[in-house]
Design an enzyme around this catalytic site. Structure first.
Site, PDB file in Angstrom:
ATOM      1  N   HIS A 169       0.854  -1.306   0.120  1.00  0.00           N
ATOM      2  CA  HIS A 169      -0.023   0.090   0.134  1.00  0.00           C
ATOM      3  C   HIS A 169       0.795   1.362   0.076  1.00  0.00           C
ATOM      4  O   HIS A 169       1.852   1.340   0.609  1.00  0.00           O
ATOM      5  CB  HIS A 169      -0.970  -0.033   1.147  1.00  0.00           C
ATOM      6  N   ASP A 170       0.371   2.281  -0.647  1.00  0.00           N
ATOM      7  CA  ASP A 170       1.068   3.592  -0.821  1.00  0.00           C
ATOM      8  C   ASP A 170       2.331   3.655  -1.399  1.00  0.00           C
ATOM      9  O   ASP A 170       2.922   4.760  -1.172  1.00  0.00           O
ATOM     10  CB  ASP A 170       0.878   4.300   0.648  1.00  0.00           C
ATOM     11  N   GLY A 179       4.969  -0.893   2.834  1.00  0.00           N
ATOM     12  CA  GLY A 179       4.183   0.176   2.415  1.00  0.00           C
ATOM     13  C   GLY A 179       4.976   1.485   2.451  1.00  0.00           C
ATOM     14  O   GLY A 179       6.138   1.460   3.023  1.00  0.00           O
TER      15      GLY A 179
END
Length: 256
Positions: free
Chosen positions: A119-120, A137
């Site tokens: 994520h991200d 992440g």
């Protein structure tokens, strides 16, 4: 072009000349650009926007919810540019609300089998991920970086442009542009000269980058002091500037 056994949500938008293989699932709020190829048994969840001429091979999972305990079902996004290749069992997560809500992939990247992008993360352009390379992440990977097989990158790290991370390396700090790193944890092993020559860096530029490398890694200077010296070299070689700009944003320290 679209297999009868594929399942496509009513809100999905499929571009021209897109191929979708048997038993693939295209979820809600997914956009797939023209001339893309989606193999069999692929799952793409939204909100996800995929550009043109991407090739996603069988068993990949693209745009699924982030593997983060903080995620509580918020509507976060994944954006993918053009001409990327995602090989078998690649997994790309959407962003988290706490991390800005967006995972972003640029153009012309190669993700070999079993690569994971958490994520991200931000992956720029022309990056190669060998088999099983994984990003935690909030990692940023810059243009033309190369990650070998089974490389693991700690959350919030950055991997500089034209760098090379050797297979099996564990990256827990930022990797400067043009650098070659290896180990567990990773250490620097000089400039990525082979990669730089393949990208047509001139001999004059390489000589200047070698000087810059020695200033940062071989003279026992603090990073701040080294940057002062590098700033004096920018006029003679613009390739120094990415090193300076990258170093200014370092938060976890650099691999040395």
């Amino acid at each position: 072009m679209i297999a009868d056994t594929a399942k496509i949500h009513a809100t999905a938008k499929i571009g021209a000349n897109v191929q979708i293989g048997d038993y693939s699932i295209i979820g809600e709020d997914v956009v797939i650009g023209d001339n893309s190829i989606i193999g069999p048994h692929v799952v793409i969840q939204g909100p996800t926007k995929i550009g043109k001429e991407n090739h996603i091979f069988q068993f990949a999972s693209i745009g699924e919810a982030p593997q983060d305990k903080k995620h509580q079902g918020e509507k976060t996004r994944l954006e993918i540019g053009d001409r990327n290749v995602f090989r078998e069992f690649t997994t790309i997560s959407r962003g988290t609300a706490q991390g800005g809500g967006l995972t972003k992939i640029g153009n012309d990247n190669l993700f070999m089998a079993y690569v994971h992008i958490a994520h991200d993360c931000v992956v720029d352009n022309f990056v190669t991920f060998s088999n099983n390379a994984s990003l935690a992440g909030h990692v940023h990977v810059y243009d033309h970086a190369n990650l070998g097989g089974f490389v693991g990158v700690h959350q919030f790290c950055s991997i500089g442009a034209y760098s090379f991370c050797a297979g099996g390396s564990i990256i827990v700090k930022d990797v400067m542009p043009y650098l070659m790193v290896s180990g567990h944890p990773a250490q620097e092993y000089g400039l990525n000269l082979v990669g730089l020559k393949r990208h047509d860096f001139s001999e004059e530029t390489l000589l200047t980058l070698k000087r810059a490398y020695k200033i940062i890694f071989r003279q026992g200077l603090t990073l701040e002091h080294a940057l002062q010296k590098l700033s004096e070299m920018v006029k003679e070689c613009v390739a120094i500037e990415p090193m300076i700009e990258f170093a200014k944003g370092v938060k976890r320290g650099i691999v040395r």
